[in-house]
Design a protein around this motif. Sequence first.
Motif, PDB file in Angstrom:
ATOM      1  N   GLU A 261       0.829  -1.205   0.000  1.00 19.06           N
ATOM      2  CA  GLU A 261       0.000   0.000   0.000  1.00 19.06           C
ATOM      3  C   GLU A 261       0.868   1.262   0.000  1.00 19.06           C
ATOM      4  O   GLU A 261       0.530   2.251  -0.636  1.00 19.06           O
ATOM      5  CB  GLU A 261      -0.929   0.003   1.206  1.00 19.06           C
ATOM      6  CG  GLU A 261      -2.065  -0.984   1.100  1.00 19.06           C
ATOM      7  CD  GLU A 261      -2.902  -1.065   2.365  1.00 19.06           C
ATOM      8  OE1 GLU A 261      -2.455  -0.553   3.429  1.00 19.06           O
ATOM      9  OE2 GLU A 261      -3.990  -1.634   2.295  1.00 19.06           O
ATOM     10  N   ALA A 262       1.960   1.234   0.721  1.00 19.42           N
ATOM     11  CA  ALA A 262       2.833   2.416   0.799  1.00 19.42           C
ATOM     12  C   ALA A 262       3.546   2.669  -0.524  1.00 19.42           C
ATOM     13  O   ALA A 262       3.820   3.820  -0.869  1.00 19.42           O
ATOM     14  CB  ALA A 262       3.857   2.230   1.917  1.00 19.42           C
ATOM     15  N   ASN A 263       3.827   1.615  -1.270  1.00 19.29           N
ATOM     16  CA  ASN A 263       4.588   1.775  -2.511  1.00 19.29           C
ATOM     17  C   ASN A 263       3.724   1.882  -3.760  1.00 19.29           C
ATOM     18  O   ASN A 263       4.245   1.968  -4.853  1.00 19.29           O
ATOM     19  CB  ASN A 263       5.560   0.612  -2.671  1.00 19.29           C
ATOM     20  CG  ASN A 263       6.680   0.690  -1.671  1.00 19.29           C
ATOM     21  OD1 ASN A 263       7.031   1.765  -1.217  1.00 19.29           O
ATOM     22  ND2 ASN A 263       7.230  -0.446  -1.314  1.00 19.29           N
ATOM     23  N   ARG A 264       2.412   1.870  -3.632  1.00 17.67           N
ATOM     24  CA  ARG A 264       1.601   1.939  -4.841  1.00 17.67           C
ATOM     25  C   ARG A 264       1.246   3.362  -5.219  1.00 17.67           C
ATOM     26  O   ARG A 264       0.748   3.607  -6.305  1.00 17.67           O
ATOM     27  CB  ARG A 264       0.341   1.103  -4.699  1.00 17.67           C
ATOM     28  CG  ARG A 264      -0.730   1.756  -3.927  1.00 17.67           C
ATOM     29  CD  ARG A 264      -1.974   0.940  -3.845  1.00 17.67           C
ATOM     30  NE  ARG A 264      -2.916   1.752  -3.110  1.00 17.67           N
ATOM     31  CZ  ARG A 264      -4.125   1.998  -3.476  1.00 17.67           C
ATOM     32  NH1 ARG A 264      -4.603   1.443  -4.546  1.00 17.67           N
ATOM     33  NH2 ARG A 264      -4.890   2.771  -2.758  1.00 17.67           N
ATOM     34  N   TRP A 265       1.464   4.354  -4.363  1.00 13.85           N
ATOM     35  CA  TRP A 265       1.084   5.736  -4.676  1.00 13.85           C
ATOM     36  C   TRP A 265       1.810   6.302  -5.890  1.00 13.85           C
ATOM     37  O   TRP A 265       1.259   7.140  -6.587  1.00 13.85           O
ATOM     38  CB  TRP A 265       1.272   6.657  -3.471  1.00 13.85           C
ATOM     39  CG  TRP A 265       2.699   6.925  -3.122  1.00 13.85           C
ATOM     40  CD1 TRP A 265       3.458   6.271  -2.227  1.00 13.85           C
ATOM     41  CD2 TRP A 265       3.547   7.925  -3.687  1.00 13.85           C
ATOM     42  NE1 TRP A 265       4.725   6.766  -2.190  1.00 13.85           N
ATOM     43  CE2 TRP A 265       4.806   7.794  -3.079  1.00 13.85           C
ATOM     44  CE3 TRP A 265       3.372   8.918  -4.652  1.00 13.85           C
ATOM     45  CZ2 TRP A 265       5.881   8.617  -3.405  1.00 13.85           C
ATOM     46  CZ3 TRP A 265       4.443   9.730  -4.977  1.00 13.85           C
ATOM     47  CH2 TRP A 265       5.681   9.570  -4.349  1.00 13.85           C
ATOM     48  N   PRO A 266       3.053   5.907  -6.245  1.00 11.99           N
ATOM     49  CA  PRO A 266       3.703   6.506  -7.423  1.00 11.99           C
ATOM     50  C   PRO A 266       2.993   6.173  -8.739  1.00 11.99           C
ATOM     51  O   PRO A 266       3.045   6.959  -9.678  1.00 11.99           O
ATOM     52  CB  PRO A 266       5.108   5.924  -7.419  1.00 11.99           C
ATOM     53  CG  PRO A 266       5.348   5.461  -6.043  1.00 11.99           C
ATOM     54  CD  PRO A 266       4.011   5.081  -5.508  1.00 11.99           C
ATOM     55  N   LEU A 267       2.344   5.056  -8.836  1.00 15.36           N
ATOM     56  CA  LEU A 267       1.718   4.675 -10.101  1.00 15.36           C
ATOM     57  C   LEU A 267       0.646   5.664 -10.550  1.00 15.36           C
ATOM     58  O   LEU A 267       0.676   6.116 -11.703  1.00 15.36           O
ATOM     59  CB  LEU A 267       1.161   3.250  -9.999  1.00 15.36           C
ATOM     60  CG  LEU A 267       2.212   2.158  -9.790  1.00 15.36           C
ATOM     61  CD1 LEU A 267       1.544   0.808  -9.632  1.00 15.36           C
ATOM     62  CD2 LEU A 267       3.192   2.136 -10.935  1.00 15.36           C
ATOM     63  N   PRO A 268      -0.326   6.049  -9.720  1.00 16.08           N
ATOM     64  CA  PRO A 268      -1.292   7.047 -10.172  1.00 16.08           C
ATOM     65  C   PRO A 268      -0.631   8.400 -10.466  1.00 16.08           C
ATOM     66  O   PRO A 268      -1.037   9.107 -11.387  1.00 16.08           O
ATOM     67  CB  PRO A 268      -2.273   7.166  -9.022  1.00 16.08           C
ATOM     68  CG  PRO A 268      -2.131   5.917  -8.241  1.00 16.08           C
ATOM     69  CD  PRO A 268      -0.722   5.466  -8.432  1.00 16.08           C
ATOM     70  N   THR A 269       0.385   8.744  -9.692  1.00 22.76           N
ATOM     71  CA  THR A 269       1.086  10.015  -9.912  1.00 22.76           C
ATOM     72  C   THR A 269       1.794   9.998 -11.261  1.00 22.76           C
ATOM     73  O   THR A 269       1.720  10.973 -12.028  1.00 22.76           O
ATOM     74  CB  THR A 269       2.104  10.260  -8.783  1.00 22.76           C
ATOM     75  OG1 THR A 269       1.431  10.202  -7.540  1.00 22.76           O
ATOM     76  CG2 THR A 269       2.793  11.594  -8.948  1.00 22.76           C
ATOM     77  N   ILE A 270       2.453   8.917 -11.574  1.00 20.17           N
ATOM     78  CA  ILE A 270       3.129   8.795 -12.862  1.00 20.17           C
ATOM     79  C   ILE A 270       2.110   8.856 -14.005  1.00 20.17           C
ATOM     80  O   ILE A 270       2.343   9.505 -15.033  1.00 20.17           O
ATOM     81  CB  ILE A 270       3.968   7.497 -12.921  1.00 20.17           C
ATOM     82  CG1 ILE A 270       5.148   7.598 -11.944  1.00 20.17           C
ATOM     83  CG2 ILE A 270       4.459   7.210 -14.333  1.00 20.17           C
ATOM     84  CD1 ILE A 270       5.873   6.299 -11.736  1.00 20.17           C
ATOM     85  N   SER A 271       0.974   8.211 -13.831  1.00 18.92           N
ATOM     86  CA  SER A 271      -0.074   8.256 -14.859  1.00 18.92           C
ATOM     87  C   SER A 271      -0.592   9.672 -15.052  1.00 18.92           C
ATOM     88  O   SER A 271      -0.818  10.116 -16.189  1.00 18.92           O
ATOM     89  CB  SER A 271      -1.231   7.338 -14.474  1.00 18.92           C
ATOM     90  OG  SER A 271      -0.798   6.020 -14.375  1.00 18.92           O
ATOM     91  N   ALA A 272      -0.808  10.391 -13.966  1.00 14.34           N
ATOM     92  CA  ALA A 272      -1.308  11.761 -14.058  1.00 14.34           C
ATOM     93  C   ALA A 272      -0.285  12.656 -14.744  1.00 14.34           C
ATOM     94  O   ALA A 272      -0.642  13.478 -15.609  1.00 14.34           O
ATOM     95  CB  ALA A 272      -1.637  12.293 -12.661  1.00 14.34           C
ATOM     96  N   VAL A 273       0.977  12.519 -14.376  1.00 10.76           N
ATOM     97  CA  VAL A 273       2.027  13.328 -15.012  1.00 10.76           C
ATOM     98  C   VAL A 273       2.117  12.999 -16.500  1.00 10.76           C
ATOM     99  O   VAL A 273       2.247  13.892 -17.345  1.00 10.76           O
ATOM    100  CB  VAL A 273       3.385  13.115 -14.296  1.00 10.76           C
ATOM    101  CG1 VAL A 273       4.531  13.729 -15.091  1.00 10.76           C
ATOM    102  CG2 VAL A 273       3.334  13.681 -12.891  1.00 10.76           C
ATOM    103  N   GLY A 274       2.024  11.733 -16.838  1.00 13.57           N
ATOM    104  CA  GLY A 274       2.043  11.337 -18.247  1.00 13.57           C
ATOM    105  C   GLY A 274       0.862  11.903 -19.008  1.00 13.57           C
ATOM    106  O   GLY A 274       1.000  12.339 -20.162  1.00 13.57           O
ATOM    107  N   ALA A 275      -0.301  11.939 -18.407  1.00 16.24           N
ATOM    108  CA  ALA A 275      -1.481  12.506 -19.061  1.00 16.24           C
ATOM    109  C   ALA A 275      -1.315  14.007 -19.274  1.00 16.24           C
ATOM    110  O   ALA A 275      -1.670  14.543 -20.337  1.00 16.24           O
ATOM    111  CB  ALA A 275      -2.721  12.215 -18.225  1.00 16.24           C
ATOM    112  N   ILE A 276      -0.760  14.689 -18.286  1.00 14.03           N
ATOM    113  CA  ILE A 276      -0.535  16.143 -18.419  1.00 14.03           C
ATOM    114  C   ILE A 276       0.462  16.421 -19.537  1.00 14.03           C
ATOM    115  O   ILE A 276       0.268  17.325 -20.355  1.00 14.03           O
ATOM    116  CB  ILE A 276      -0.070  16.740 -17.076  1.00 14.03           C
ATOM    117  CG1 ILE A 276      -1.213  16.691 -16.063  1.00 14.03           C
ATOM    118  CG2 ILE A 276       0.446  18.157 -17.253  1.00 14.03           C
ATOM    119  CD1 ILE A 276      -0.815  17.041 -14.650  1.00 14.03           C
ATOM    120  N   ILE A 277       1.519  15.632 -19.598  1.00 14.22           N
ATOM    121  CA  ILE A 277       2.518  15.815 -20.662  1.00 14.22           C
ATOM    122  C   ILE A 277       1.880  15.572 -22.028  1.00 14.22           C
ATOM    123  O   ILE A 277       2.130  16.308 -22.988  1.00 14.22           O
ATOM    124  CB  ILE A 277       3.737  14.895 -20.420  1.00 14.22           C
ATOM    125  CG1 ILE A 277       4.510  15.371 -19.194  1.00 14.22           C
ATOM    126  CG2 ILE A 277       4.635  14.842 -21.656  1.00 14.22           C
ATOM    127  CD1 ILE A 277       5.607  14.427 -18.756  1.00 14.22           C
TER     128      ILE A 277
END
Length: 87
Positions: free
Chosen positions: A60-76
């Motif tokens: 649970e502690a290590n899964r937070w980067p995945l949505p963040t990476i997806s959001a950053v990729g969508a913004i780019i």
Amino acid sequence: MTSPAPDAGVYISPAQTHAEVRRIADGQIRMEAKLDAILGDQREHRETIADHESRIRHLEANRWPLPTISAVGAIIAVVASVVPLIH
């Protein structure tokens, strides 16, 4: 020692009393052995549950980067598609 007359009631000999006490004691020993086995299993289950709990917390502690990476990729991707339209 003579046994009492038949009309005197129920007579339980010392040998019968001893046999019954031994039977009860043997039953108690078996119950204690089973209880020890159950408590041992419970300890093992507690350790397994604690291990699973720590693994789940780690995941649970290590899964937070995945949505963040997806959001950053969508913004780019949005910025990349809008930049040619502005120029």
